[in-house]
Structure formats: structure tokens, C-alpha cells
Design a protein around this motif. Structure first.
Motif, short mmCIF file in Angstrom:
data_model
loop_
_atom_site.label_atom_id
_atom_site.label_comp_id
_atom_site.label_asym_id
_atom_site.label_seq_id
_atom_site.Cartn_x
_atom_site.Cartn_y
_atom_site.Cartn_z
N ILE A 77 44.03 -5.73 61.22
CA ILE A 77 44.45 -6.59 60.12
C ILE A 77 44.24 -5.81 58.83
CG2 ILE A 77 44.09 -8.78 58.91
CD1 ILE A 77 43.25 -9.97 61.60
N GLU A 78 45.33 -5.46 58.19
CA GLU A 78 45.28 -4.65 56.97
C GLU A 78 44.66 -5.46 55.84
OE1 GLU A 78 45.88 -1.33 54.46
OE2 GLU A 78 45.57 -1.62 56.60
N GLN A 79 43.71 -4.82 55.17
CA GLN A 79 43.01 -5.43 54.04
C GLN A 79 43.34 -4.66 52.77
OE1 GLN A 79 41.46 -8.27 54.29
NE2 GLN A 79 41.65 -8.33 56.52
N PRO A 80 43.34 -5.28 51.65
CA PRO A 80 42.90 -6.65 51.38
C PRO A 80 44.01 -7.69 51.58
CG PRO A 80 43.43 -5.59 49.32
CD PRO A 80 43.65 -4.55 50.41
N GLU A 81 45.17 -7.25 52.05
CA GLU A 81 46.31 -8.17 52.19
C GLU A 81 46.12 -9.21 53.29
OE1 GLU A 81 46.46 -4.87 52.35
OE2 GLU A 81 47.71 -4.17 50.71
N ASP A 82 45.23 -8.91 54.26
CA ASP A 82 44.96 -9.81 55.39
C ASP A 82 46.21 -10.00 56.26
OD1 ASP A 82 42.97 -11.22 56.79
OD2 ASP A 82 43.70 -13.13 56.01
N ILE A 83 46.90 -8.87 56.54
CA ILE A 83 48.14 -8.90 57.31
C ILE A 83 47.90 -8.25 58.67
CG2 ILE A 83 50.51 -8.04 57.44
CD1 ILE A 83 50.57 -8.03 54.39
N PRO A 84 48.08 -8.99 59.77
CA PRO A 84 47.99 -8.38 61.10
C PRO A 84 49.17 -7.41 61.27
CG PRO A 84 48.02 -10.78 61.24
CD PRO A 84 48.35 -10.42 59.84
N ARG A 132 50.27 -11.77 67.34
CA ARG A 132 49.09 -12.63 67.51
C ARG A 132 49.03 -13.24 68.91
NH1 ARG A 132 45.73 -13.78 63.36
NH2 ARG A 132 46.44 -13.41 61.24
N GLU A 142 54.85 -11.26 63.25
CA GLU A 142 53.41 -11.55 63.31
C GLU A 142 53.07 -12.50 64.45
OE1 GLU A 142 49.89 -13.70 60.68
OE2 GLU A 142 51.69 -12.99 59.63
#
Length: 119
Positions: free
Chosen positions: A88-95, A71, A67
Motif C-alpha cells: 500500500i503506497e504511502q502517504p496516498e494509502d493506495i493498494p 484486494r 483495486e
């Protein structure tokens, strides 16, 4: 037409290796980022030229080790006004992925030279 343009896509390799994401899920992240950046910059002349010949689109898919490196890439692209999308994958909030809009290779290759081809 689009032969001199390339779209760089950088995905996080650690999502597969360390976090055990299925390969298909990672491919979906790249698809999301590519679709989003093409939509976001649809009116851009490079994007329009790239889309003129769909059978000759050129993408380079690279891997980011983690990550932090993803970034840092996104931050550097933002600082230098290189149009891109950090997905950014949702709902996990992972870039998960960075996709640049199509550019001439010589204009953006420097930003991606430290990343390996995704394997």
C-alpha cells in the motif's frame, strides 16, 4: 535449486491506464512489494531455497484490472494462509501490488490463474 519455485507478483493495471501513473512508478511498486515479502519471510525455507541461486529466480508478473480485484486476491491469500504482502503506497494509502513469497507453482497457481500476464 530454486528452479521449482516461483514468485507471483500482481500489479494494478488501472494505475497506468486510468490514473496515468508512469510505468517506472508502477515498477517501483512491484519492487517494494517483492522486497518487503522477501524480508518478511526471509527465514522461510522456500525463501531461502529461492535465494540460493539468484541467477535462476523465477517471477511471474500479472496484472489486476483494479483495486477491488487486488484486494480480493489479498483477502483470499490471507484466508488460505498463503504468505504474501499487499503493498500500500504511502502517504496516498493506495493498494498497488501483491507479491507472494516463493512457492512451488503447483501449490499456488490456482490463486493467480484468473490474472493475465502484465503487458
Amino acid at each position: 535449486m530454486s528452479g521449482n519455485l516461483v514468485q507471483y507478483v500482481v500489479v494494478r493495471k488501472d494505475l497506468v491506464k486510468a490514473l496515468k501513473w508512469p510505468t517506472g512508478a508502477l515498477i517501483a511498486q512491484a519492487c517494494h512489494a517483492c522486497t518487503a515479502v522477501m524480508h518478511q519471510f526471509y527465514q522461510d525455507s522456500n525463501t531461502q531455497q529461492y535465494l540460493e541461486d539468484l541467477d535462476r529466480m523465477h517471477k511471474v508478473v500479472l496484472e489486476a484490472p483494479d483495486e477491488e480485484s487486488l484486494r480480493k486476491l489479498a483477502d483470499r491469500l490471507l484466508e488460505d494462509n498463503i504468505d504474501h504482502k499487499l503493498w500500500i503506497e504511502q502517504p496516498e494509502d493506495i493498494p498497488t501490488c501483491v507479491a507472494a513469497k516463493p512457492y512451488k507453482k503447483e501449490d499456488v497457481q490456482q490463486y493467480f490463474k484468473d490474472f493475465k500476464l502484465f503487458r
